[in-house]
Design an enzyme around this catalytic site. Structure first.
Site, PDB file in Angstrom:
ATOM      1  N   CYS A  50      -4.947   8.125   9.200  1.00 19.88           N
ATOM      2  CA  CYS A  50      -5.166   7.545  10.529  1.00 19.88           C
ATOM      3  C   CYS A  50      -4.786   8.533  11.617  1.00 19.88           C
ATOM      4  O   CYS A  50      -3.813   9.273  11.487  1.00 19.88           O
ATOM      5  CB  CYS A  50      -4.352   6.264  10.669  1.00 19.88           C
ATOM      6  SG  CYS A  50      -5.038   4.906   9.710  1.00 19.88           S
ATOM      7  N   ARG A  91       0.401  14.681  13.780  1.00 21.63           N
ATOM      8  CA  ARG A  91       1.250  14.191  12.682  1.00 21.63           C
ATOM      9  C   ARG A  91       1.651  15.384  11.822  1.00 21.63           C
ATOM     10  O   ARG A  91       1.056  15.657  10.790  1.00 21.63           O
ATOM     11  CB  ARG A  91       0.515  13.139  11.855  1.00 21.63           C
ATOM     12  CG  ARG A  91       0.297  11.867  12.629  1.00 21.63           C
ATOM     13  CD  ARG A  91      -0.457  10.839  11.833  1.00 21.63           C
ATOM     14  NE  ARG A  91       0.368  10.171  10.831  1.00 21.63           N
ATOM     15  CZ  ARG A  91      -0.083   9.185  10.056  1.00 21.63           C
ATOM     16  NH1 ARG A  91      -1.324   8.783  10.148  1.00 21.63           N
ATOM     17  NH2 ARG A  91       0.716   8.619   9.182  1.00 21.63           N
ATOM     18  N   ARG A 145      -9.060  -0.042   3.965  1.00 22.44           N
ATOM     19  CA  ARG A 145      -8.075   0.908   3.434  1.00 22.44           C
ATOM     20  C   ARG A 145      -6.792   0.194   3.016  1.00 22.44           C
ATOM     21  O   ARG A 145      -6.101   0.673   2.100  1.00 22.44           O
ATOM     22  CB  ARG A 145      -7.714   1.957   4.497  1.00 22.44           C
ATOM     23  CG  ARG A 145      -8.764   3.010   4.738  1.00 22.44           C
ATOM     24  CD  ARG A 145      -8.188   4.122   5.595  1.00 22.44           C
ATOM     25  NE  ARG A 145      -6.867   4.468   5.111  1.00 22.44           N
ATOM     26  CZ  ARG A 145      -5.852   4.883   5.876  1.00 22.44           C
ATOM     27  NH1 ARG A 145      -6.007   5.016   7.163  1.00 22.44           N
ATOM     28  NH2 ARG A 145      -4.684   5.171   5.350  1.00 22.44           N
ATOM     29  N   LYS A 198       0.831  -1.217   0.000  1.00 20.46           N
ATOM     30  CA  LYS A 198       0.000   0.000   0.000  1.00 20.46           C
ATOM     31  C   LYS A 198       0.865   1.268   0.000  1.00 20.46           C
ATOM     32  O   LYS A 198       0.688   2.147  -0.843  1.00 20.46           O
ATOM     33  CB  LYS A 198      -0.898   0.010   1.245  1.00 20.46           C
ATOM     34  CG  LYS A 198      -1.633   1.314   1.450  1.00 20.46           C
ATOM     35  CD  LYS A 198      -2.505   1.301   2.688  1.00 20.46           C
ATOM     36  CE  LYS A 198      -1.821   1.770   3.942  1.00 20.46           C
ATOM     37  NZ  LYS A 198      -1.675   3.216   4.099  1.00 20.46           N
ATOM     38  N   ASN A 199       1.784   1.351   0.945  1.00 17.16           N
ATOM     39  CA  ASN A 199       2.520   2.609   1.085  1.00 17.16           C
ATOM     40  C   ASN A 199       3.458   2.867  -0.085  1.00 17.16           C
ATOM     41  O   ASN A 199       3.750   4.023  -0.411  1.00 17.16           O
ATOM     42  CB  ASN A 199       3.277   2.641   2.416  1.00 17.16           C
ATOM     43  CG  ASN A 199       2.324   2.810   3.590  1.00 17.16           C
ATOM     44  OD1 ASN A 199       1.158   3.163   3.413  1.00 17.16           O
ATOM     45  ND2 ASN A 199       2.809   2.550   4.794  1.00 17.16           N
TER      46      ASN A 199
END
Ligand code: UD1
Length: 438
Positions: free
Chosen positions: A126, A131, A407, A31-32
């Site tokens: 998330c 962040r 997700r 995913k990332n």
């Protein structure tokens, strides 16, 4: 933004736990990595064909954004996509497109790299506490951008053309490393990122950019050097397997005392996770591109501190939290990356876990076995932890807010069914009716 209050779940996952997982499972693309690769397609006015794309909602959102901005996006089969961004004509992304997920910040770097300017709303994603993206912003400024924070969390970057520079990151940030790489590949001159993140997806992005004609060296070490090139071309590329999906199935196998062969794996990416499982008494056999995980019925305690790669990944911390809740002895989890990543522990406590959280440290007194309960996914990886807890628990577990799990995990329910788990997804109303009958 994405928290339990904001999600209106229509479906739940139901698990009758307590049975060991057995069989084989195949892992999808990371995913990332894919989110960075898809953003990078903006840099070439040509077709990029990317294989091993996972079918998950974060990817669908990113593909939607790209097509809304003018890209020609074609899905070729289930896991391959062809993207041509030739007809992108602006670096402006409307706010309603970027809200749902954090990786939308990669659009800033990619659009800035292509057009020399960009306007993108600040990301969602998330919720693990604060962040910040100060390192991204400072990186863009070092490449010559003037940065304006507009209303509604919109960030605007403006320059004639990005110009290479030496950029030292004050914190090791995956997002900032990726964003600066995206902004710098077509910059004038040389960019050096010091104290860069070394995650596998940073390396995958560098390989992808290089196959588009970029000159990126050193990815995977803490110094990444980028010689700017004038143009990038299309390419054909296969994404790496998802380290965290692999890790999640390893832990699911371990937590249930199971025996699972996991295919499409780069074992080197799994070393920190494998090391901790071995410490807990799990047997992990490495093959070229698969892992065989076999676990005894009861695991041993361990101590874990999350760190940037090659340290233990924060994205595996919740899954281990679930597993260690029923391991023998006292385990200690220290979160070294995010401020607020233990919220999910209260859900494990509902299942009978004995856990004390003090700031960024959680102390887990292993119980004999968790008990099924009604619980919630607070975010993507916490959702995976809830599934693991449900698989290992005695009795029935109902999990809400499963959109978070979608997700990042393709077909998690059918993959686990393939391993013998008694797990299913159901409309909440249907489930309520069944309950009323029984
Ligand atoms: C990425 C991953 C996420 C993973 C995380 C850590 C994606 C899309 N997401 O998130 O799944 O959990 O890496 O491995 O790839 N920080 C700052 N200033 C910044 C940027 C970061 O202080 O400008 C801090 C963060 O608050 C955090 C740490 O640096 O404490 C690491 O964050 P970072 O590596 O940037 O995480 P993300 O890229 O957001």
């Amino acid at each position: 933004m994405e928290n339990d209050k904001g999600v209106d779940s229509l479906e739940k996952i139901f698990i009758n736990g307590g049975e060991p997982l057995r069989g084989e499972v195949t892992i999808g693309g990371a995913k990332n990595a894919v989110l960075a690769l898809l953003s990078a397609t903006i840099l070439a006015k040509d077709t990029c064909r990317i294989q091993n794309i996972p079918n998950i909602s974060d990817v669908s959102i990113m593909l939607h954004i790209l097509s809304q901005l003018g890209a020609d996006v074609r899905r070729v089969g289930k896991h391959t996509v062809e993207i041509n961004t030739k007809y992108f004509n602006s670096g402006v992304v409307p706010q309603e497109l970027t809200k749902p997920f954090r990786a939308s910040y990669y659009l800033l770097g990619a659009l800035f790299g292509r057009f020399g300017h960009a306007r993108v709303a600040m990301p969602g994603g998330c919720d693990f506490g604060v962040r910040p993206i100060d390192q991204h912003i400072r990186g863009f400024e070092m490449l010559g951008a003037s940065v304006v924070f507009e209303e509604n969390a919109v960030i605007a970057l403006q320059s004639e053309q990005p110009v290479g520079n030496l950029i030292y990151l004050d914190v090791v940030s995956v997002g900032a490393t990726v964003n600066i790489m995206l902004a710098a590949v077509r910059a004038r001159g040389v960019t050096i990122i010091e104290n860069a993140a070394k995650e596998p997806h940073v390396v995958d992005l560098a390989n992808f950019l290089n196959s588009m004609g970029a000159d990126v060296r050193g990815a995977g070490t803490d110094v990444v050097k980028i010689h700017g090139v004038k143009e990038l071309h299309g390419c054909e590329y296969t994404t790496i397997p998802d380290q965290i999906e692999v890790g999640t199935y390893m832990v699911a196998a371990a937590a249930t005392g199971g025996r699972v062969l996991i295919r499409n794996v780069i074992p080197k990416h799994m070393e920190s996770i494998t090391a901790k499982l071995l410490e807990c008494g799990v047997d992990v056999q490495e093959n070229d591109d698969s892992l065989l995980v076999a676990a005894p019925r009861r695991l041993q305690r361990c101590k874990i501190k999350t760190m940037p790669h090659p340290g233990f990944p924060t994205d595996m911390q919740p899954q281990f939290g679930a597993m260690l809740s029923a391991a023998e002895g006292t385990s200690i989890l220290s979160e070294g990356i995010f401020d607020n990543r233990f919220r999910y522990m209260d859900q494990l406590v509902r299942m009978g876990a004995q856990i004390k959280v003090d700031g960024k440290v959680a102390v887990i007194e292993g119980v004999q076995q968790l008990k099924g309960a009604q619980i919630k996914a607070y975010d993507l990886r916490a959702g995976a932890a809830m599934v693991i807890a449900g698989l290992s628990a005695q009795g029935t577990t109902e999990i809400e807010n499963i959109e978070f799990i979608d997700r990042g995990y393709e077909e998690i329910v059918s993959k686990l069914q393939g391993l013998g788990a008694d797990i299913r997804r159901k409309e909440v109303r249907e489930a309520a009716q069944e309950k009323a009958v029984s």
